[in-house]
Design a protein around this motif. Sequence first.
Motif, PDB file in Angstrom:
ATOM      1  N   ARG A  51      -1.776 -14.455   4.682  1.00  0.00           N
ATOM      2  CA  ARG A  51      -1.010 -13.282   4.326  1.00  0.00           C
ATOM      3  C   ARG A  51       0.439 -13.654   4.011  1.00  0.00           C
ATOM      4  O   ARG A  51       1.057 -13.081   3.118  1.00  0.00           O
ATOM      5  CB  ARG A  51      -1.032 -12.256   5.454  1.00  0.00           C
ATOM      6  CG  ARG A  51      -0.366 -10.938   5.056  1.00  0.00           C
ATOM      7  CD  ARG A  51      -0.134 -10.008   6.219  1.00  0.00           C
ATOM      8  NE  ARG A  51      -1.341  -9.845   6.979  1.00  0.00           N
ATOM      9  CZ  ARG A  51      -1.356  -9.832   8.304  1.00  0.00           C
ATOM     10  NH1 ARG A  51      -0.251 -10.006   8.982  1.00  0.00           N
ATOM     11  NH2 ARG A  51      -2.489  -9.655   8.956  1.00  0.00           N
TER      12      ARG A  51
ATOM     13  N   SER B 276     -11.880 -15.115  -5.629  1.00  0.00           N
ATOM     14  CA  SER B 276     -10.641 -14.524  -5.130  1.00  0.00           C
ATOM     15  C   SER B 276      -9.732 -15.608  -4.571  1.00  0.00           C
ATOM     16  O   SER B 276     -10.186 -16.683  -4.166  1.00  0.00           O
ATOM     17  CB  SER B 276     -10.930 -13.477  -4.050  1.00  0.00           C
ATOM     18  OG  SER B 276     -11.583 -14.078  -2.949  1.00  0.00           O
ATOM     19  N   LEU B 277      -8.438 -15.318  -4.545  1.00  0.00           N
ATOM     20  CA  LEU B 277      -7.445 -16.244  -4.018  1.00  0.00           C
ATOM     21  C   LEU B 277      -7.446 -16.146  -2.497  1.00  0.00           C
ATOM     22  O   LEU B 277      -7.055 -15.124  -1.934  1.00  0.00           O
ATOM     23  CB  LEU B 277      -6.062 -15.906  -4.571  1.00  0.00           C
ATOM     24  CG  LEU B 277      -4.890 -16.795  -4.117  1.00  0.00           C
ATOM     25  CD1 LEU B 277      -5.082 -18.221  -4.625  1.00  0.00           C
ATOM     26  CD2 LEU B 277      -3.569 -16.222  -4.616  1.00  0.00           C
ATOM     27  N   GLU B 278      -7.910 -17.193  -1.827  1.00  0.00           N
ATOM     28  CA  GLU B 278      -7.999 -17.191  -0.373  1.00  0.00           C
ATOM     29  C   GLU B 278      -6.809 -17.943   0.207  1.00  0.00           C
ATOM     30  O   GLU B 278      -6.824 -19.162   0.337  1.00  0.00           O
ATOM     31  CB  GLU B 278      -9.313 -17.848   0.082  1.00  0.00           C
ATOM     32  CG  GLU B 278     -10.570 -17.136  -0.397  1.00  0.00           C
ATOM     33  CD  GLU B 278     -10.753 -15.781   0.273  1.00  0.00           C
ATOM     34  OE1 GLU B 278     -10.148 -15.561   1.338  1.00  0.00           O
ATOM     35  OE2 GLU B 278     -11.502 -14.953  -0.281  1.00  0.00           O
TER      36      GLU B 278
ATOM     37  N   THR C  85      -6.537 -10.814  -5.485  1.00  0.00           N
ATOM     38  CA  THR C  85      -6.463 -10.463  -4.064  1.00  0.00           C
ATOM     39  C   THR C  85      -6.530  -8.949  -3.895  1.00  0.00           C
ATOM     40  O   THR C  85      -6.054  -8.206  -4.750  1.00  0.00           O
ATOM     41  CB  THR C  85      -5.149 -10.976  -3.437  1.00  0.00           C
ATOM     42  OG1 THR C  85      -4.044 -10.224  -3.963  1.00  0.00           O
ATOM     43  CG2 THR C  85      -4.939 -12.450  -3.743  1.00  0.00           C
TER      44      THR C  85
ATOM     45  N   LEU D  63      -2.286 -13.145  -8.077  1.00  0.00           N
ATOM     46  CA  LEU D  63      -2.350 -12.041  -7.126  1.00  0.00           C
ATOM     47  C   LEU D  63      -3.435 -11.022  -7.471  1.00  0.00           C
ATOM     48  O   LEU D  63      -3.946 -10.335  -6.585  1.00  0.00           O
ATOM     49  CB  LEU D  63      -0.996 -11.332  -7.056  1.00  0.00           C
ATOM     50  CG  LEU D  63       0.121 -12.081  -6.320  1.00  0.00           C
ATOM     51  CD1 LEU D  63       1.440 -11.342  -6.483  1.00  0.00           C
ATOM     52  CD2 LEU D  63      -0.216 -12.237  -4.840  1.00  0.00           C
TER      53      LEU D  63
ATOM     54  N   PHE E 277      -4.759  -7.204  -1.985  1.00  0.00           N
ATOM     55  CA  PHE E 277      -3.413  -6.727  -1.685  1.00  0.00           C
ATOM     56  C   PHE E 277      -2.698  -6.152  -2.901  1.00  0.00           C
ATOM     57  O   PHE E 277      -1.959  -5.173  -2.807  1.00  0.00           O
ATOM     58  CB  PHE E 277      -2.609  -7.907  -1.110  1.00  0.00           C
ATOM     59  CG  PHE E 277      -1.140  -7.644  -0.927  1.00  0.00           C
ATOM     60  CD1 PHE E 277      -0.673  -6.994   0.204  1.00  0.00           C
ATOM     61  CD2 PHE E 277      -0.220  -8.053  -1.882  1.00  0.00           C
ATOM     62  CE1 PHE E 277       0.673  -6.759   0.380  1.00  0.00           C
ATOM     63  CE2 PHE E 277       1.127  -7.822  -1.715  1.00  0.00           C
ATOM     64  CZ  PHE E 277       1.577  -7.178  -0.580  1.00  0.00           C
ATOM     65  N   PHE E 278      -2.918  -6.745  -4.068  1.00  0.00           N
ATOM     66  CA  PHE E 278      -2.088  -6.472  -5.243  1.00  0.00           C
ATOM     67  C   PHE E 278      -2.460  -5.173  -5.959  1.00  0.00           C
ATOM     68  O   PHE E 278      -1.651  -4.611  -6.697  1.00  0.00           O
ATOM     69  CB  PHE E 278      -2.202  -7.654  -6.216  1.00  0.00           C
ATOM     70  CG  PHE E 278      -1.116  -7.712  -7.256  1.00  0.00           C
ATOM     71  CD1 PHE E 278       0.213  -7.575  -6.915  1.00  0.00           C
ATOM     72  CD2 PHE E 278      -1.437  -7.902  -8.593  1.00  0.00           C
ATOM     73  CE1 PHE E 278       1.217  -7.646  -7.875  1.00  0.00           C
ATOM     74  CE2 PHE E 278      -0.441  -7.974  -9.559  1.00  0.00           C
ATOM     75  CZ  PHE E 278       0.881  -7.842  -9.200  1.00  0.00           C
TER      76      PHE E 278
ATOM     77  N   THR F  67       0.571 -14.853   0.510  1.00  0.00           N
ATOM     78  CA  THR F  67       0.362 -13.714  -0.392  1.00  0.00           C
ATOM     79  C   THR F  67       1.635 -12.877  -0.512  1.00  0.00           C
ATOM     80  O   THR F  67       2.027 -12.480  -1.615  1.00  0.00           O
ATOM     81  CB  THR F  67      -0.789 -12.820   0.109  1.00  0.00           C
ATOM     82  OG1 THR F  67      -1.978 -13.600   0.206  1.00  0.00           O
ATOM     83  CG2 THR F  67      -1.030 -11.667  -0.847  1.00  0.00           C
TER      84      THR F  67
ATOM     85  N   PHE G 243       3.922 -12.225  -3.724  1.00  0.00           N
ATOM     86  CA  PHE G 243       4.206 -10.863  -4.167  1.00  0.00           C
ATOM     87  C   PHE G 243       5.695 -10.670  -4.411  1.00  0.00           C
ATOM     88  O   PHE G 243       6.091 -10.134  -5.455  1.00  0.00           O
ATOM     89  CB  PHE G 243       3.724  -9.840  -3.139  1.00  0.00           C
ATOM     90  CG  PHE G 243       4.213  -8.447  -3.432  1.00  0.00           C
ATOM     91  CD1 PHE G 243       3.606  -7.684  -4.415  1.00  0.00           C
ATOM     92  CD2 PHE G 243       5.314  -7.918  -2.759  1.00  0.00           C
ATOM     93  CE1 PHE G 243       4.071  -6.409  -4.715  1.00  0.00           C
ATOM     94  CE2 PHE G 243       5.780  -6.648  -3.048  1.00  0.00           C
ATOM     95  CZ  PHE G 243       5.156  -5.889  -4.029  1.00  0.00           C
TER      96      PHE G 243
END
Length: 396
Positions: free
Chosen positions: A319, A314-316, A199, A196, A201-202, A322, A326
Amino acid sequence: MVSNQVLIIGFVIFWTIVTLVGRTSKAKKAGFETKPLYIIWKYHKIEQYLVKLASRKKFWSIYADLSVILGIILLISSVAFLTNNIINLFNSSDDFLGVTILIPFVTLKSPDILLYFFLAVPLILILHEGAHGVISVLEKIKVESGGFAILGVLIAGFVEPNEDEFKKAKSVSKLRLIGAGSSANLVSSIFVAALLITTPFFGAFLPLPVRDVFYKPSIGLPIFDVDQDLEEANLGLLEDDVITEINGKRIRSPQDLQEIEFGVGESVEIGIIRNGEQRNINIITSPSEDDPSKGIIGIKHLGTSQYPPKFPISLEVSRSVTLFLFWFWFLSFHISIFNMLPLYPLDGDQFFAALLEKISDSKKRKLIRYLVNALIGLLLIGNLVGTFLISGLLTL
Protein backbone atom coordinates in the motif's frame (compact mmCIF):
# COMPACT_ATOMS: atom_id res chain seq x y z
CA MET A 1 0.88 6.06 10.02
CA VAL A 2 3.12 9.07 10.44
CA SER A 3 2.28 11.53 13.22
CA ASN A 4 2.51 15.32 13.17
CA GLN A 5 5.01 15.13 16.02
CA VAL A 6 7.36 12.97 13.93
CA LEU A 7 7.15 15.43 11.02
CA ILE A 8 7.81 18.43 13.25
CA ILE A 9 10.77 16.72 14.92
CA GLY A 10 12.09 15.73 11.49
CA PHE A 11 11.66 19.32 10.27
CA VAL A 12 13.66 20.71 13.24
CA ILE A 13 16.41 18.07 12.91
CA PHE A 14 16.67 18.67 9.14
CA TRP A 15 17.13 22.42 9.43
CA THR A 16 19.50 22.09 12.40
CA ILE A 17 21.75 19.79 10.37
CA VAL A 18 21.44 21.98 7.25
CA THR A 19 22.37 25.12 9.21
CA LEU A 20 25.41 23.50 10.84
CA VAL A 21 26.69 21.78 7.69
CA GLY A 22 25.96 24.82 5.49
CA ARG A 23 28.38 26.95 7.48
CA THR A 24 31.34 24.71 6.73
CA SER A 25 33.84 25.67 4.04
CA LYS A 26 33.37 22.33 2.26
CA ALA A 27 29.65 22.97 1.85
CA LYS A 28 30.29 26.43 0.44
CA LYS A 29 32.86 25.08 -2.02
CA ALA A 30 30.34 22.43 -3.09
CA GLY A 31 27.92 25.20 -4.09
CA PHE A 32 25.67 25.36 -1.02
CA GLU A 33 24.41 28.66 0.36
CA THR A 34 22.38 28.58 3.57
CA LYS A 35 20.42 31.08 5.60
CA PRO A 36 17.80 30.53 8.32
CA LEU A 37 15.22 28.12 6.83
CA TYR A 38 16.74 28.65 3.39
CA ILE A 39 19.16 26.58 1.34
CA ILE A 40 20.19 26.75 -2.28
CA TRP A 41 22.56 24.47 -4.12
CA LYS A 42 24.04 25.33 -7.51
CA TYR A 43 26.04 22.86 -9.55
CA HIS A 44 27.98 24.57 -12.34
CA LYS A 45 29.23 21.38 -14.01
CA ILE A 46 25.79 19.93 -14.67
CA GLU A 47 26.09 20.50 -18.43
CA GLN A 48 28.59 17.66 -18.84
CA TYR A 49 25.95 15.19 -17.62
CA LEU A 50 23.24 16.77 -19.71
CA VAL A 51 25.44 16.43 -22.81
CA LYS A 52 25.67 12.67 -22.18
CA LEU A 53 21.91 12.41 -21.76
CA ALA A 54 21.32 14.45 -24.91
CA SER A 55 23.57 12.18 -27.02
CA ARG A 56 20.51 10.31 -28.34
CA LYS A 57 19.64 13.28 -30.50
CA LYS A 58 16.94 11.62 -32.60
CA PHE A 59 14.95 10.59 -29.53
CA TRP A 60 15.27 13.97 -27.83
CA SER A 61 14.47 15.83 -31.03
CA ILE A 62 11.19 13.93 -31.33
CA TYR A 63 10.50 14.59 -27.65
CA ALA A 64 11.27 18.30 -28.06
CA ASP A 65 8.83 18.59 -30.97
CA LEU A 66 6.21 16.73 -28.93
CA SER A 67 6.86 19.14 -26.06
CA VAL A 68 5.79 22.09 -28.22
CA ILE A 69 2.49 20.37 -29.06
CA LEU A 70 1.91 19.26 -25.46
CA GLY A 71 2.89 22.71 -24.20
CA ILE A 72 0.22 24.37 -26.36
CA ILE A 73 -2.37 21.78 -25.27
CA LEU A 74 -1.49 22.24 -21.59
CA LEU A 75 -1.54 26.04 -21.86
CA ILE A 76 -4.97 26.04 -23.52
CA SER A 77 -6.29 23.41 -21.09
CA SER A 78 -5.17 25.32 -18.00
CA VAL A 79 -6.76 28.57 -19.18
CA ALA A 80 -9.93 26.78 -20.35
CA PHE A 81 -10.33 25.06 -17.00
CA LEU A 82 -10.04 28.26 -14.94
CA THR A 83 -12.35 30.12 -17.33
CA ASN A 84 -15.01 27.40 -17.42
CA ASN A 85 -14.79 26.93 -13.66
CA ILE A 86 -15.34 30.63 -12.95
CA ILE A 87 -18.32 30.64 -15.35
CA ASN A 88 -19.79 27.73 -13.39
CA LEU A 89 -19.26 29.69 -10.19
CA PHE A 90 -21.26 32.69 -11.41
CA ASN A 91 -23.96 30.39 -12.76
CA SER A 92 -24.29 28.86 -9.28
CA SER A 93 -23.58 25.54 -10.92
CA ASP A 94 -22.85 22.38 -8.97
CA ASP A 95 -20.13 21.77 -11.56
CA PHE A 96 -17.80 24.31 -9.91
CA LEU A 97 -14.68 22.49 -8.76
CA GLY A 98 -12.71 23.58 -5.73
CA VAL A 99 -9.25 24.94 -6.48
CA THR A 100 -6.41 25.17 -4.01
CA ILE A 101 -2.65 25.65 -4.12
CA LEU A 102 -0.87 22.81 -2.34
CA ILE A 103 1.24 24.29 0.45
CA PRO A 104 2.76 21.97 3.08
CA PHE A 105 1.24 22.43 6.55
CA VAL A 106 -1.30 24.95 5.16
CA THR A 107 -3.41 23.13 2.56
CA LEU A 108 -1.53 19.85 3.00
CA LYS A 109 -2.00 18.82 6.63
CA SER A 110 -2.30 15.04 6.77
CA PRO A 111 1.00 13.62 8.07
CA ASP A 112 0.84 10.72 5.61
CA ILE A 113 0.10 12.95 2.62
CA LEU A 114 2.93 15.29 3.66
CA LEU A 115 5.30 12.34 3.77
CA TYR A 116 4.41 11.23 0.22
CA PHE A 117 4.51 14.88 -0.93
CA PHE A 118 8.08 15.32 0.26
CA LEU A 119 9.09 11.97 -1.26
CA ALA A 120 7.50 12.65 -4.66
CA VAL A 121 8.36 16.32 -5.22
CA PRO A 122 12.17 15.90 -5.55
CA LEU A 123 11.71 13.21 -8.23
CA ILE A 124 9.15 15.37 -10.05
CA LEU A 125 11.56 18.32 -10.01
CA ILE A 126 14.46 16.21 -11.30
CA LEU A 127 12.36 15.05 -14.26
CA HIS A 128 11.07 18.57 -14.93
CA GLU A 129 14.36 20.43 -14.71
CA GLY A 130 16.33 17.59 -16.29
CA ALA A 131 14.10 17.79 -19.37
CA HIS A 132 14.69 21.55 -19.57
CA GLY A 133 18.43 20.97 -19.36
CA VAL A 134 18.64 18.21 -21.96
CA ILE A 135 16.63 20.18 -24.53
CA SER A 136 18.70 23.28 -23.78
CA VAL A 137 21.82 21.30 -24.71
CA LEU A 138 20.04 19.91 -27.79
CA GLU A 139 19.24 23.47 -28.91
CA LYS A 140 22.90 24.46 -28.33
CA ILE A 141 22.02 26.83 -25.49
CA LYS A 142 24.66 26.64 -22.76
CA VAL A 143 23.48 25.56 -19.32
CA GLU A 144 25.20 27.68 -16.66
CA SER A 145 24.06 25.70 -13.62
CA GLY A 146 21.37 23.55 -12.10
CA GLY A 147 20.25 22.77 -8.59
CA PHE A 148 17.54 23.16 -6.01
CA ALA A 149 16.33 25.56 -3.35
CA ILE A 150 14.34 24.99 -0.16
CA LEU A 151 12.58 27.77 1.71
CA GLY A 152 11.04 26.38 4.88
CA VAL A 153 8.95 23.58 3.43
CA LEU A 154 8.74 24.85 -0.16
CA ILE A 155 10.96 23.01 -2.64
CA ALA A 156 12.02 24.30 -6.05
CA GLY A 157 14.39 23.08 -8.72
CA PHE A 158 16.05 25.02 -11.51
CA VAL A 159 18.23 24.80 -14.58
CA GLU A 160 19.80 28.07 -15.73
CA PRO A 161 20.40 28.38 -19.49
CA ASN A 162 22.73 31.16 -20.61
CA GLU A 163 20.47 34.22 -20.69
CA ASP A 164 22.04 35.85 -23.76
CA GLU A 165 22.00 32.64 -25.78
CA PHE A 166 18.40 31.98 -24.77
CA LYS A 167 17.30 35.46 -25.89
CA LYS A 168 19.02 35.03 -29.25
CA ALA A 169 17.60 31.55 -29.85
CA LYS A 170 14.86 30.93 -32.41
CA SER A 171 11.27 30.95 -31.15
CA VAL A 172 10.86 27.24 -31.85
CA SER A 173 14.00 26.47 -29.80
CA LYS A 174 12.56 28.42 -26.86
CA LEU A 175 9.24 26.62 -27.18
CA ARG A 176 10.96 23.23 -27.25
CA LEU A 177 13.08 24.08 -24.21
CA ILE A 178 10.28 25.61 -22.10
CA GLY A 179 7.67 23.02 -22.97
CA ALA A 180 10.00 20.14 -22.12
CA GLY A 181 9.57 20.46 -18.32
CA SER A 182 5.79 20.22 -18.05
CA SER A 183 5.74 17.65 -20.84
CA ALA A 184 8.09 15.43 -18.81
CA ASN A 185 5.70 15.66 -15.84
CA LEU A 186 2.69 14.90 -18.03
CA VAL A 187 4.33 11.92 -19.76
CA SER A 188 5.56 10.47 -16.45
CA SER A 189 2.09 10.92 -14.89
CA ILE A 190 0.54 9.02 -17.82
CA PHE A 191 3.07 6.22 -17.40
CA VAL A 192 2.36 5.94 -13.65
CA ALA A 193 -1.40 6.09 -14.30
CA ALA A 194 -0.98 3.09 -16.63
CA LEU A 195 0.52 1.19 -13.69
CA LEU A 196 -2.05 2.37 -11.16
CA ILE A 197 -4.99 1.55 -13.41
CA THR A 198 -4.27 -2.14 -12.76
CA THR A 199 -4.93 -1.62 -9.01
CA PRO A 200 -8.32 -1.44 -7.24
CA PHE A 201 -7.19 1.76 -5.49
CA PHE A 202 -7.07 4.01 -8.55
CA GLY A 203 -10.61 3.54 -9.84
CA ALA A 204 -12.16 6.00 -7.39
CA PHE A 205 -10.09 8.85 -8.84
CA LEU A 206 -11.10 8.38 -12.47
CA PRO A 207 -14.12 10.01 -14.16
CA LEU A 208 -17.07 7.66 -14.55
CA PRO A 209 -16.76 7.00 -18.33
CA VAL A 210 -13.07 6.10 -17.97
CA ARG A 211 -13.68 4.05 -14.83
CA ASP A 212 -16.33 1.94 -16.54
CA VAL A 213 -13.84 1.03 -19.28
CA PHE A 214 -11.13 -0.22 -16.94
CA TYR A 215 -12.96 -1.25 -13.76
CA LYS A 216 -15.80 -3.39 -12.49
CA PRO A 217 -18.36 -1.92 -10.03
CA SER A 218 -17.20 -1.11 -6.49
CA ILE A 219 -17.11 -4.03 -4.05
CA GLY A 220 -16.70 -1.98 -0.86
CA LEU A 221 -14.39 0.15 1.26
CA PRO A 222 -10.88 -1.02 2.25
CA ILE A 223 -9.70 -0.47 5.82
CA PHE A 224 -6.32 1.21 6.07
CA ASP A 225 -6.08 1.44 9.85
CA VAL A 226 -8.02 0.25 12.89
CA ASP A 227 -8.03 1.49 16.48
CA GLN A 228 -5.82 -0.98 18.31
CA ASP A 229 -6.90 0.47 21.65
CA LEU A 230 -10.40 -0.91 21.16
CA GLU A 231 -10.87 -4.52 22.15
CA GLU A 232 -13.62 -4.83 19.53
CA ALA A 233 -11.19 -3.73 16.81
CA ASN A 234 -8.59 -6.30 17.83
CA LEU A 235 -11.17 -9.08 17.82
CA GLY A 236 -12.94 -8.05 14.64
CA LEU A 237 -11.89 -5.73 11.86
CA LEU A 238 -8.34 -5.86 10.56
CA GLU A 239 -6.21 -3.69 8.34
CA ASP A 240 -6.75 -4.51 4.63
CA ASP A 241 -10.26 -5.90 5.20
CA VAL A 242 -12.81 -4.61 2.67
CA ILE A 243 -16.20 -3.67 4.14
CA THR A 244 -19.02 -4.79 1.86
CA GLU A 245 -22.10 -4.69 4.14
CA ILE A 246 -23.24 -3.32 7.51
CA ASN A 247 -26.39 -4.77 9.03
CA GLY A 248 -27.49 -5.94 5.59
CA LYS A 249 -26.91 -2.57 3.90
CA ARG A 250 -24.50 -2.69 0.96
CA ILE A 251 -21.46 -0.44 1.36
CA ARG A 252 -19.94 0.72 -1.91
CA SER A 253 -18.80 4.28 -1.15
CA PRO A 254 -17.86 6.50 1.82
CA GLN A 255 -21.30 8.13 1.48
CA ASP A 256 -22.98 4.76 2.15
CA LEU A 257 -21.10 4.47 5.43
CA GLN A 258 -21.81 8.07 6.45
CA GLU A 259 -25.55 7.39 6.22
CA ILE A 260 -25.33 4.80 9.01
CA GLU A 261 -25.39 5.87 12.66
CA PHE A 262 -24.44 3.52 15.49
CA GLY A 263 -25.61 3.50 19.07
CA VAL A 264 -23.23 2.78 21.95
CA GLY A 265 -23.06 -0.92 22.83
CA GLU A 266 -24.90 -1.88 19.66
CA SER A 267 -24.20 -5.24 18.00
CA VAL A 268 -23.26 -4.62 14.37
CA GLU A 269 -22.98 -7.32 11.71
CA ILE A 270 -20.31 -6.40 9.17
CA GLY A 271 -19.71 -8.19 5.88
CA ILE A 272 -16.06 -8.09 4.82
CA ILE A 273 -13.69 -9.52 2.26
CA ARG A 274 -10.53 -10.82 3.92
CA ASN A 275 -7.77 -12.47 1.89
CA GLY A 276 -10.18 -12.83 -1.02
CA GLU A 277 -12.88 -14.58 1.05
CA GLN A 278 -16.29 -13.18 2.02
CA ARG A 279 -17.16 -13.46 5.71
CA ASN A 280 -19.36 -11.84 8.37
CA ILE A 281 -18.23 -10.64 11.79
CA ASN A 282 -20.07 -9.10 14.72
CA ILE A 283 -18.75 -6.07 16.60
CA ILE A 284 -20.05 -4.31 19.71
CA THR A 285 -19.73 -0.54 19.21
CA SER A 286 -17.78 1.67 21.61
CA PRO A 287 -18.50 5.33 22.48
CA SER A 288 -16.91 7.94 20.26
CA GLU A 289 -14.40 10.30 21.88
CA ASP A 290 -15.92 13.26 20.05
CA ASP A 291 -19.52 12.37 20.96
CA PRO A 292 -19.94 9.69 23.67
CA SER A 293 -23.60 9.26 22.67
CA LYS A 294 -22.57 7.85 19.30
CA GLY A 295 -21.01 4.46 18.69
CA ILE A 296 -17.95 3.59 16.60
CA ILE A 297 -16.72 0.29 15.17
CA GLY A 298 -12.99 0.84 15.61
CA ILE A 299 -12.01 2.16 12.17
CA LYS A 300 -9.40 4.93 12.16
CA HIS A 301 -8.80 5.29 8.43
CA LEU A 302 -10.80 4.03 5.46
CA GLY A 303 -9.71 3.97 1.85
CA THR A 304 -11.78 5.03 -1.14
CA SER A 305 -14.21 2.75 -2.97
CA GLN A 306 -12.58 -0.49 -4.10
CA TYR A 307 -13.05 -1.05 -7.84
CA PRO A 308 -11.71 -4.40 -9.11
CA PRO A 309 -9.74 -3.78 -12.34
CA LYS A 310 -10.77 -5.61 -15.50
CA PHE A 311 -7.13 -6.34 -16.33
CA PRO A 312 -6.13 -10.00 -16.02
CA ILE A 313 -2.79 -8.85 -14.56
CA SER A 314 -2.73 -6.47 -11.59
CA LEU A 315 0.08 -4.51 -9.97
CA GLU A 316 0.89 -6.33 -6.73
CA VAL A 317 2.78 -3.87 -4.52
CA SER A 318 2.47 -2.72 -0.94
CA ARG A 319 0.00 0.00 0.00
CA SER A 320 2.87 2.39 0.74
CA VAL A 321 4.24 1.97 -2.80
CA THR A 322 0.74 2.38 -4.26
CA LEU A 323 0.18 5.59 -2.28
CA PHE A 324 3.58 6.94 -3.33
CA LEU A 325 2.77 6.22 -6.98
CA PHE A 326 -0.63 7.85 -6.57
CA TRP A 327 0.79 11.07 -5.14
CA PHE A 328 3.54 11.08 -7.76
CA TRP A 329 0.82 10.81 -10.43
CA PHE A 330 -1.44 13.36 -8.75
CA LEU A 331 1.27 16.01 -8.28
CA SER A 332 2.93 15.40 -11.67
CA PHE A 333 -0.35 15.67 -13.57
CA HIS A 334 -1.55 18.84 -11.86
CA ILE A 335 1.88 20.50 -11.86
CA SER A 336 2.16 19.90 -15.62
CA ILE A 337 -1.11 21.80 -16.16
CA PHE A 338 -0.70 24.55 -13.54
CA ASN A 339 2.88 25.29 -14.59
CA MET A 340 1.74 26.06 -18.15
CA LEU A 341 -0.58 28.86 -17.11
CA PRO A 342 0.58 32.02 -18.93
CA LEU A 343 1.30 33.70 -15.60
CA TYR A 344 4.65 34.96 -14.29
CA PRO A 345 6.83 33.27 -12.98
CA LEU A 346 5.45 29.99 -14.35
CA ASP A 347 6.84 28.33 -17.49
CA GLY A 348 3.60 29.11 -19.27
CA ASP A 349 4.43 32.82 -19.24
CA GLN A 350 7.73 32.31 -21.10
CA PHE A 351 6.11 29.77 -23.41
CA PHE A 352 3.37 32.29 -24.29
CA ALA A 353 6.03 35.00 -24.78
CA ALA A 354 7.84 32.74 -27.27
CA LEU A 355 4.57 32.19 -29.14
CA LEU A 356 4.13 35.97 -29.36
CA GLU A 357 7.52 36.48 -31.04
CA LYS A 358 5.82 36.10 -34.41
CA ILE A 359 4.44 39.59 -33.72
CA SER A 360 7.15 41.98 -34.91
CA ASP A 361 6.14 44.95 -32.75
CA SER A 362 7.83 44.46 -29.35
CA LYS A 363 5.49 46.97 -27.65
CA LYS A 364 2.44 45.00 -28.77
CA ARG A 365 4.04 41.78 -27.52
CA LYS A 366 4.68 43.27 -24.08
CA LEU A 367 1.19 44.74 -23.87
CA ILE A 368 -0.46 41.41 -24.80
CA ARG A 369 1.75 39.54 -22.35
CA TYR A 370 0.94 41.94 -19.48
CA LEU A 371 -2.78 41.84 -20.24
CA VAL A 372 -2.84 38.04 -20.37
CA ASN A 373 -0.88 37.87 -17.10
CA ALA A 374 -3.40 40.18 -15.45
CA LEU A 375 -6.36 38.22 -16.82
CA ILE A 376 -5.00 34.82 -15.78
CA GLY A 377 -4.06 36.23 -12.38
CA LEU A 378 -7.64 37.41 -11.87
CA LEU A 379 -9.02 34.05 -13.04
CA LEU A 380 -6.80 32.16 -10.60
CA ILE A 381 -7.67 34.47 -7.71
CA GLY A 382 -11.37 34.20 -8.61
CA ASN A 383 -11.19 30.40 -8.50
CA LEU A 384 -9.35 30.44 -5.17
CA VAL A 385 -11.71 32.97 -3.61
CA GLY A 386 -14.77 31.17 -4.97
CA THR A 387 -13.53 27.93 -3.49
CA PHE A 388 -12.93 29.57 -0.12
CA LEU A 389 -16.39 31.17 -0.04
CA ILE A 390 -18.12 27.88 -0.91
CA SER A 391 -15.98 25.29 0.87
CA GLY A 392 -13.55 27.18 3.07
CA LEU A 393 -9.83 26.48 2.85
CA LEU A 394 -9.48 23.13 1.10
CA THR A 395 -7.04 20.92 2.97
CA LEU A 396 -5.81 17.40 2.33
